[in-house]
Design an enzyme around this catalytic site. Structure first.
Site: not given
Lengths: 346, 346, 346, 346
Positions: B148-150, B152-153
């Site tokens: 997911g995007c969050y 990953t960060a």
């Protein structure tokens, strides 16, 4: 592989040149100058370039510039005029993104820019770098004067109508809006986010420096017998970073025929002009980060007023992208080399 | 040259895949599916693709998909689970951008997504597609579950600290903010410009679906003996289109030593993780449209709390870019192929 | 009806004072000073005031100021310190919106502001103008030091937890984001729309001037025996004009009981603090243009970390609105006089 | 003190009515209807109203509405037509913010709105609620049809020129841009932040429903002998929440004289029309949240084209503010009652 220099690389057209040239298959940026930031790594100022470019700003020097195959000027007006003769004399080719050599008449330049032209004798050497009009002259030019951002969007929208004498040249209207990057990377209260975000306004309604350039460019494509084009130009400030949208109005003076076909034919071979299918409206985001101009033409309510919508990215087709396109033409590269980005949507 | 399919191409991760793959030197998009838009030219929906891609949406069909070398799922959760067995059985390789195969435990998945898992038996076949952790397994994987995007960060920011056991794993905080494209291209009042522009808010403070994924990912890199990572995760909605910024807090439990050096060494060979020079703060615009993650690490006031800042473009490194990176690894392409964009700044 | 003066009226806190005072039933703005703009009509600079106020900027003069019942300082730090003694000596009451008298320790002030304190002897005369803590002292004060914007949002969110000793004071985290008007109306490249729109970043992670103010304020409400509050404070820049959102994290050290009830009771009588119903998240737009602070409290996953969300308008409750609230208290007006705006939503 | 009802209160004109009426000294909102949200507290949906209003949505009922002194319709078109006869028959006064009774010709209405008019017999009872033209008729009206947002901005800008026959009525151009709240609070992909932020476009260039209203309104102020006004109207979508900016072009057909004086005189007594000093450009933020219209007039390069710039807040003077202004006139209240907000700048 050619080596190029960028004079005045700390502004938005400078960083945009670097973004495009960093991925250009035929070009190496050898020099980038800045008096104020001499010594600083470019990527310190523009972190987007980290990992893509290892280069530091250096003070401007004619000797260093003449070692390059091409010099881009990404400077405020006046700077290129002061340095141009030295470069031209030594045979360097130049693409000037500033306003210094766009106008053919030094007096008009002086009136609009509030200072005497610094190199009036070089004006006739300059080719106006709108490839859709002057591609052949650009090929051989030593000095190309890149069009302004608004003039690019406006001219591409009106050219087909004026070339075919379908509209009254005396009553053209160019209502245009630009993102805030068009105002440059300068410390001014008027361009703070807290001043211009969440708002919209017209400016320079009494007269903007791009007006004489627009009228000159339009007149250049009119048949000789025609009444010279006259434009009411009202720019507006959009609360976005990038993008120009021009809404153009002209009064039909003849049976307009199939305007959609006219536009499609006029730009059939052009790699960077896209005429949308009839009825669609272009959005600035459909060209963001790309060198494309997208156009639509309407004749609302079947009345006499023709409306053309034209969008570009002010920093790309409106400045640095068009400069690279001109370079590609000058050096015989594929015209789309380094310019094949898909626009960033969403 | 491989041929790929995209299942569910009308959302933002679909258009982003097309943007990236349209310029990828080794890939041709052969099929893009959409039940709702079957028959429509892709460029009608996404005008940025005009001139770059000639392809129409088609209805999903397992037979057509199996003719491709790779299938991307850019679908809401549940869809990939339903179609996966058929594809896996026929030997098709898959990169799933949805949440369907990210969690290793079907029960936890069912609890957070409110429905039973559709293919629990395939979970163990899936490799979690975070190349900075699982590059070798990705190389051989048939099914890659893109993070997911969050997650990953957040994971890229916390990994070095947890791998080295420098911080208390029981009290991690992930304060993150995402641009509105993260909410998807769905007709919801809550995501209208007039609702979310010019505002900022936290959401899902009581529990967000990315929480179990974040904790699972962090625990996977911890030494076995360690207390399992536990995270307080608070997402926020940013009034921008793209970008994730994670501000991560952890309590040092050992002498932290030179954190800057730790981060630089951990990511030294990584093409898409950039540790900024000490003292700099990453901006989301420095990664916009690129597959890069940029990181900074601080220890404010020399106290015990370590702060890591991590930015990505949620649609690129946070979704479609990372999917392409995984594809590159799976097929032995250069890992940066098709992903060498300079971020769009300004 | 009292007469007031505003010193330094060309910034955003100045125009916000004028917006509020123009409609205040008990106040007339008699004087507004600016060296740079002396002679200019206020409405020339701020067209929103056309028709609401007829007043021109005048040069600052202690004699003129002393004729007023109250003087507001809306100046950069250092200015109020230089003029304060003269005003205090003559019995004028002052509400200082700058940072000059917020810190109780002149040495700490000097360290964070990089210059010696100009009136250390007056510090003890100043009352810290957070009405929710110091209402009674404000009533009698001659000099009120208005809290900073971040400190207001952070303190209102953490006060109930610290007063009741429910959380570990040594590991507080204040993750906050502010709209760009918080950076002031100053010509700086860093705050141009083209630099900060469509982006997000943390800044001053190593140490922000509001940190000592936050810690001082929190310690003031702790029981004497408590470990002094220590905060990791990370501010972020939001691409909006107005609004502060603080996301606050604290570790529970006792059974927290009903946090929702605790917050509702703590702020039951407060006209400008609104505790949202359990489970709701405050949005900055819900307080835009108003003097309200809206709060939510969560304990995610029933773990030890307590999360408080706190939103204010940085120019209103975070600056000029709170200044007017202090004035109302000082002069015995209704505390909501001139501050009863409904927030601007959408 | 009168009691009013709002029919259809969940949209943006509904919440804006509540914002204005919550502070109106002479009005109590007794009823607000919504089928979909019946039973819900208004402040649950619009948290900005917390503490200002205690009222729940109720299902629409003619009986309840007739107990009120005035009924506002803040509904999509078609709804007021269906309910109007019952209210009019019982003597209730109505201010309709929808398009239902703006056009004098039921056939034209039917053509532009794609359905038959539901109450053609009531059209002649409706007074067009532009106070700057029809103040006297509004005073006595039972049914006021509030102008559309674009028509308000356009008419106020062009009225002085047409009344004095200074411009060619056959070639008027209205280039206008609206914030996204103008599209209403409806779940549509086209209005998502991720679709329209950071972009700009024209729409409905072929024909927008406000065109016949604009032309009807302009013709109503022309001298009888004049050629009927004909307008090319191109609306654009601004990536902001609130604000309309109209840039109006007309061709002078007579010596224009002192246009600045003409505009100042025409609007000398108007509380909500402000003609800026010569040479200034209005910004939408200078009227945000206020009921003001600000105008400028230019004659660029002393040529024949007259340019008028006109800004309003689309939800205030463009909708709910004008509705309250009409109510004030109808009930003999001070015209500025409840409408004396200073615009929110910055």
């Amino acid at each position: 592989m050619i080596e190029v220099a960028i004079v005045g690389g700390t502004g938005y057209t400078g960083i945009e040149l670097l973004r495009l040239l960093a991925r250009h298959p035929k070009v190496r940026v050898k020099v980038i100058t800045s008096r104020a930031e001499a010594g600083l790594e470019v990527a310190e100022l523009f972190p987007s370039l980290r990992g893509h470019l290892s280069l530091a700003f250096s003070p401007p020097s004619v000797d260093v510039l003449t070692e390059c195959d091409l010099v881009f000027f990404a400077t405020p007006h006046g700077v290129a005029q002061a340095m141009m003769a030295a470069l031209i004399d030594r045979g360097v080719r130049v693409v000037d993104l500033s306003a210094d050599f766009r106008l053919r008449d030094a007096d008009i330049w002086a009136r609009w820019y509030g200072q005497p032209h610094g190199s009036p004798e070089l004006i006739e050497r300059a080719v106006y770098g709108l490839p859709e009009v002057n591609r052949e002259q650009i090929r051989e030019a030593q000095l190309v004067a890149c069009p302004g951002c608004y003039p690019t969007a406006v001219q591409l929208g009106l050219l087909p109508l004026l070339e075919q004498e379908l509209v009254d040249p005396a009553s053209l209207i160019a209502n245009a809006a630009s993102g805030a990057s068009g105002a440059g990377r300068q410390a001014k209260i008027d361009n703070l986010l807290a001043e211009v975000a969440d708002s919209f306004k017209a400016y320079a309604c009494g007269g903007h420096r791009h007006l004489p350039e627009i009228e000159q460019g339009l007149r250049a494509v009119q048949p000789e017998r025609a009444v010279p084009a006259q434009v009411t130009f009202v720019p507006h400030l959009l609360p976005v970073v990038r993008g120009i949208h021009a809404t153009l109005y002209a009064t039909a003076i003849a049976a307009t025929g199939d305007l959609q076909a006219l536009f499609e034919e006029r730009y059939a071979g052009e790699p960077f002009v896209d005429v949308l299918p009839a009825g669609q409206h272009p959005q600035t985001r459909s060209v963001k980060s790309s060198n494309m101009c997208r156009l639509s033409v309407f004749q609302p309510q079947q009345r006499d007023t023709v409306v053309v919508l034209s969008v570009i990215d002010n920093l790309t087709k409106g400045a640095s992208g068009q400069a690279v396109q001109n370079m590609n033409i000058m050096f015989g590269f594929a015209e789309e080399a380094g310019l094949d980005h898909v626009a960033l949507l969403p």
